[in-house]
Design a protein around this motif. Structure first.
Motif, short mmCIF file in Angstrom:
data_model
loop_
_atom_site.label_atom_id
_atom_site.label_comp_id
_atom_site.label_asym_id
_atom_site.label_seq_id
_atom_site.Cartn_x
_atom_site.Cartn_y
_atom_site.Cartn_z
N ILE A 134 34.44 -43.05 56.68
CA ILE A 134 32.75 -43.36 57.07
C ILE A 134 32.13 -42.33 56.12
CG2 ILE A 134 31.41 -42.59 59.07
CD1 ILE A 134 33.12 -43.72 60.74
N PHE A 135 32.31 -40.93 55.89
CA PHE A 135 31.23 -39.95 55.51
C PHE A 135 31.40 -40.12 53.82
CE2 PHE A 135 31.57 -38.34 59.39
CZ PHE A 135 30.42 -37.66 59.62
N ARG A 136 32.42 -40.71 53.24
CA ARG A 136 32.11 -40.67 51.77
C ARG A 136 31.60 -42.23 51.15
NH1 ARG A 136 38.26 -41.29 48.64
NH2 ARG A 136 38.53 -43.12 49.79
N ASN A 137 31.44 -43.07 52.13
CA ASN A 137 31.23 -44.25 51.76
C ASN A 137 29.67 -44.76 52.36
OD1 ASN A 137 33.35 -45.20 50.33
ND2 ASN A 137 34.44 -45.46 52.40
N VAL A 138 29.09 -43.66 52.92
CA VAL A 138 27.60 -43.82 53.10
C VAL A 138 26.85 -42.82 52.33
CG1 VAL A 138 25.96 -43.49 54.86
CG2 VAL A 138 28.05 -44.77 55.44
N PRO A 139 25.70 -43.11 51.60
CA PRO A 139 25.15 -42.23 50.81
C PRO A 139 24.51 -40.97 51.42
CG PRO A 139 24.20 -44.65 50.46
CD PRO A 139 25.14 -44.54 51.66
N VAL A 140 24.68 -39.69 50.88
CA VAL A 140 24.46 -38.61 51.30
C VAL A 140 23.02 -38.23 51.84
CG1 VAL A 140 23.79 -37.60 48.96
CG2 VAL A 140 24.56 -36.17 51.22
N LEU A 141 21.93 -39.22 51.18
CA LEU A 141 20.77 -39.05 51.73
C LEU A 141 20.40 -39.66 53.13
CD1 LEU A 141 17.62 -38.63 51.30
CD2 LEU A 141 17.53 -40.93 50.15
N THR A 281 22.54 -28.51 55.38
CA THR A 281 23.45 -27.93 54.80
C THR A 281 24.73 -28.46 55.68
OG1 THR A 281 22.51 -25.89 55.30
CG2 THR A 281 25.05 -25.61 54.80
N LEU A 282 24.57 -29.04 56.88
CA LEU A 282 25.53 -29.72 57.72
C LEU A 282 26.03 -31.26 57.09
CD1 LEU A 282 27.01 -29.05 60.39
CD2 LEU A 282 25.48 -30.69 61.60
N ALA A 283 24.72 -31.78 56.78
CA ALA A 283 24.94 -33.07 56.17
C ALA A 283 25.61 -33.23 54.87
CB ALA A 283 23.60 -33.87 56.08
N LEU A 284 25.43 -32.19 54.19
CA LEU A 284 25.94 -31.95 52.74
C LEU A 284 27.36 -31.53 52.75
CD1 LEU A 284 23.24 -30.07 50.43
CD2 LEU A 284 24.22 -32.34 50.30
N SER A 285 27.83 -30.77 53.68
CA SER A 285 29.19 -30.27 53.90
C SER A 285 30.21 -31.32 54.45
CB SER A 285 29.38 -28.87 54.70
OG SER A 285 28.09 -28.41 55.28
N ILE A 286 29.57 -32.05 55.37
CA ILE A 286 30.63 -33.06 55.96
C ILE A 286 30.67 -34.16 55.10
CG2 ILE A 286 30.20 -32.62 58.48
CD1 ILE A 286 28.14 -34.66 58.79
N TYR A 287 29.70 -34.58 54.32
CA TYR A 287 29.76 -35.56 53.25
C TYR A 287 30.64 -34.96 52.28
CZ TYR A 287 28.32 -38.63 49.21
OH TYR A 287 28.23 -39.30 48.40
N THR A 288 30.46 -33.70 51.56
CA THR A 288 31.23 -33.46 50.48
C THR A 288 32.71 -33.19 51.11
OG1 THR A 288 29.20 -32.25 49.58
CG2 THR A 288 31.28 -31.72 48.45
N ALA A 289 32.90 -32.66 52.32
CA ALA A 289 34.28 -32.46 52.77
C ALA A 289 35.29 -33.61 52.95
CB ALA A 289 34.01 -31.94 54.16
N ALA A 290 34.55 -34.68 52.96
CA ALA A 290 35.21 -36.10 52.88
C ALA A 290 36.13 -36.37 51.54
CB ALA A 290 34.51 -37.27 53.40
N PHE A 291 35.45 -35.86 50.63
CA PHE A 291 35.86 -35.91 49.20
C PHE A 291 36.96 -34.90 48.85
CE2 PHE A 291 31.90 -38.03 48.94
CZ PHE A 291 32.09 -39.12 48.07
#
Lengths: 409, 338
Positions: A134-141, A281-291
């Motif tokens: 879910i997290f890595r397939n939706v744009p971070v913005l 910060t939260l959005a960037l970290s959970i998004y990057t954490a998926a990768f």
């Protein structure tokens, strides 16, 4: 026949540049270089020509002029009469803050998720797969906007804390979680000599000393273990080194807590973590954490199963196998892609303006650019900053990578 | 050798790059469409309606210019711009003119190399707060969180106002009006500040407009007007006099309804010159003789545009105030058509 005649002196003919394989590659490289230089020369001259036609020039004098605007989150002293340069520095620090906190958070979440995804527990591993997909397939913005929207909509606003029958109340009367951010109690020192920054310097010094002490205890324990075969118990010493001096220092310096209070429009006092900072910060970290989780999983799977089995046959428990055998080897595989995830997170932080967080793109690349109209200058500076910071991150991480990579002797 | 190549490339590039400074009028005619920069959506000034047609007070100016130049009020390509992108869009030639409630300031005119052709709305920055806060003056806003559109003059005015009154505030920068609305409504900021007209337009779009008040303080002068690039004076003249034609038409009593009969010729020589039945004003601009007639027929004169889009009969409900004709005590004053 034993005489050796000099080899025939080769005369160089221009046709050799094409026909002779010794020279041909150089010919093409020189031609490519000329084309490249010409292309960049053309682009640059085109830029300057068009600027001149429009009556514009490149000048960085605006950096010394007063900025005229306010910034809500500032780690250094800043007010609206400070210069554009200072506003940019405020932005740089805000960017770095998000990048550092984001990278740390993303690494922690990423490693935990990556390891759990390999869990034998079906439910846990599936839940983690869902998280990653879910997290890595939706744009971070979109994640940034979603987190911010949820933040603002779900948490109560300061107005809800007001009145006799307030809809919301402070958590334990210490923490205020509002849609505008989190107000947390802030420690400070009442003793006069420690009230400035000195108190915190003492704390930092104690922490450094404790780290050294812990190390020394560790080395001594290892030495004893090697001599006698039994590792002495050390935890009580370590605990003592960390806790006792700190407690004495707190009592001497008079530690007190500043509790946030609702005054006027907002909560005042304490540490304030702004909603935009938390959301970003939260959005960037959970998004990057998926990768990162995928990198970690790949790294672990890259270690052959024989290693696990060998460790198990020595009698190690699964947790120790992971910590002592698998992860140290997996790090070699994990770190290179991890570097690029850190770079991505740092660069993605430039989406901050979507939630009104004033990072460098918001100050220098946003308001300053707009108020001065110096678009090219500002964008060049922005590029320079992101390039520098990215190269610095990859430089540091490469040093670390060299320290853990396979040493071939 | 490398050096000569660079020099050669530079010379060649230099030759090709001396591109002709734009004759915007020719470009627009050749394209058959006017590229007009507007807001990304501010009801009353420029916003797409239910059918996707752009509509509003600023849009009316774009349509008038398109009608004057191309004879077709619908030959406009509306380019939505944010506070941040608008100047780059105009400077780069992406749009021919910008009608995006943009404040005429010294530095924008002189340093950014734009030409403001006139003022179509005299505005000032105001504050909107929820009624339940019980605030009656902007000076009571000490410590408030203020939502503010970034990239506008408003954030500079705001900093000046709070500094001058020695009160503190916390700015929350927002990219567009649309993003600011939910933040303000959810209570993430106590105050929303922008031009008073924009506040009225924003409030009109709220579910319950009466729960919000616009504070009496107007803390700045915001003369809003259309602008074009510096350097192409012929094009600047066209946009300037199209706007003046709309203002003069109201003063002279020319409306979209009676323009048909008036264009045949009247007793008033100024009307005749304006509508092209006398003199050669259109020719001087490089347009048809009836350019102003087409511009006025596009959406009516200034008063008609105002009433239809932002006037008291609309949801936005702005009174004419400073934007009345000089004969009615306002500031609108078109130079003579002569």
């Amino acid at each position: 026949m034993s005489t050796l005649s000099d080899p025939p002196v080769e005369s160089f003919r221009p046709s050799q540049l094409i026909n002779d394989t010794r020279y041909r590659s150089y010919t093409f490289q020189v031609i490519a270089l000329i084309c490249l230089v010409g292309l960049f020369g053309y682009l640059l001259s085109n830029l300057f020509q068009n600027l001149a036609d429009a009556g514009l020039n490149i000048s960085y004098e605006f950096l010394a002029e007063p900025a005229g605007y306010d910034i809500n989150q500032r780690l250094i002293e800043y007010q609206s009469q400070s210069t554009h340069l200072r506003a940019s520095i405020v932005g740089v620090l805000n960017t770095l803050l998000v990048a550092v906190v984001g990278c740390v958070l993303a690494t922690i979440i990423g490693v935990v998720v990556g390891v759990l995804r390999l869990s034998k527990n079906w439910l846990i591993s599936k839940v983690m797969s869902i998280y990653v997909e879910i997290f890595r397939n939706v744009p971070v913005l979109i994640w940034i906007l979603i987190v911010m929207a949820v933040f603002v909509a779900v948490l109560p606003q300061p107005r809800d804390f007001r009145g006799e029958n307030a809809e919301a109340s402070m958590f334990l009367d210490l923490f205020a979680f509002t849609g505008r951010g989190f107000n947390l109690p802030m420690p400070y020192f009442t003793a006069e000599w420690a009230s400035g920054g000195t108190g915190w310097l003492v704390v930092i010094a104690l922490i450094v000393a404790a780290i050294f002490g812990t190390r020394m205890i560790g080395t001594r324990a290892t030495a004893q273990q090697e001599a006698t075969g039994v590792r002495p118990k050390t935890w009580q010493f370590t605990l003592g080194i960390w806790v006792v001096p700190m407690l004495i220092a707190f009592v001497v310096m008079g530690l007190a807590w500043e509790i946030p209070e609702l005054k006027g429009f907002n909560f005042k006092g304490g540490i304030f973590a702004r909603n935009s900072f938390i959301a970003l910060t939260l959005a960037l970290s959970i998004y990057t954490a998926a990768f990162i989780a995928e990198n970690v999983r790949a790294g672990i799977l890259a270690i052959s199963k024989g290693q696990t089995e060998a460790a198990a046959s020595l009698g190690l428990r699964p947790r120790r196998i992971m910590n002592l055998v698998i992860l140290p080897q997996a790090l070699r595989v994990i770190i290179p892609p991890l570097i690029s995830q850190y770079l991505n997170l740092t660069k993605n932080s430039s989406l901050a303006i979507a939630v009104g967080y004033m990072d460098l793109t918001g100050t220098l690349g946003g308001i300053t650019l707009n108020q001065t109209g110096r678009a090219i200058e500002c964008v060049l500076l922005l590029m320079l900053f992101y390039l520098t910071i990215s190269l610095a991150i990859s430089g540091i991480m490469n040093v670390y990578n060299n320290s853990v990579k396979l040493k071939e002797r | 050798m490398k050096k000569t190549v660079i020099l050669g490339a530079l010379t060649v590039a230099g030759l090709t790059a001396t591109a002709a400074a734009a004759a915007t009028l020719d470009d627009v005619k050749a394209r058959g469409k006017l590229n007009c920069g507007v807001t990304t959506g501010l009801v009353g000034f420029a916003a797409p309606d239910a059918n996707g047609e752009w509509d509003g007070f600023d849009v009316g100016v774009c349509r008038a210019v398109a009608a004057a130049v191309l004879g077709d009020a619908s030959a406009v390509e509306f380019v939505p711009t944010t506070g941040k992108t608008r100047f780059t869009a105009l400077a780069s030639g992406e749009i021919d003119m910008l009608a995006r409630n943009t404040t005429w300031t010294f530095s924008r005119d002189v340093d950014l190399k734009f030409e403001f052709v006139g003022i179509n709305y005299y505005d000032g920055q105001g504050f909107m707060v929820p009624k339940e806060l019980g605030v009656s003056s902007a000076k009571e806003l000490d410590g408030a969180t203020v939502c503010i559109q970034t990239g506008t003059t408003t954030e500079l005015n705001l900093a000046d106002f709070f500094r001058a009154n020695n009160i503190s505030y916390e700015p929350v920068p927002i990219e567009t009006n649309a993003e600011a609305q939910p933040l303000y409504l959810e209570g993430a900021c106590d105050v929303y500040t922008t031009d008073a007209s924009g506040l009225a337009a924003t409030r009109a779009a709220f579910e319950d407009p009466s729960a919000h008040v616009v504070l009496p303080e107007i803390i700045s002068k915001e003369p809003l007007g259309p602008l074009v690039r510096h350097g192409d004076h012929e094009w600047g003249d066209i946009v300037r006099w199209t706007l003046n034609a709309l203002i003069a038409a109201e003063e002279l009593g020319v409306t979209a309804a009676n323009i048909g009969e008036m264009s045949g010729g009247t007793d008033n020589p100024e009307i005749n010159r304006l509508l092209g039945s006398e003199g050669n004003l259109g020719e001087m601009l490089g347009l048809d003789a009836d350019w102003a007639m087409k511009a006025i027929s596009a959406g009516g004169n200034y008063a008609e545009l105002f009433e239809a889009n932002i006037g008291e009969s609309t949801a936005i409900g702005l009174s004419r105030g400073l934007n009345a004709q000089w004969t009615d005590g306002g500031l609108l004053y078109s130079p003579p058509f002569r």
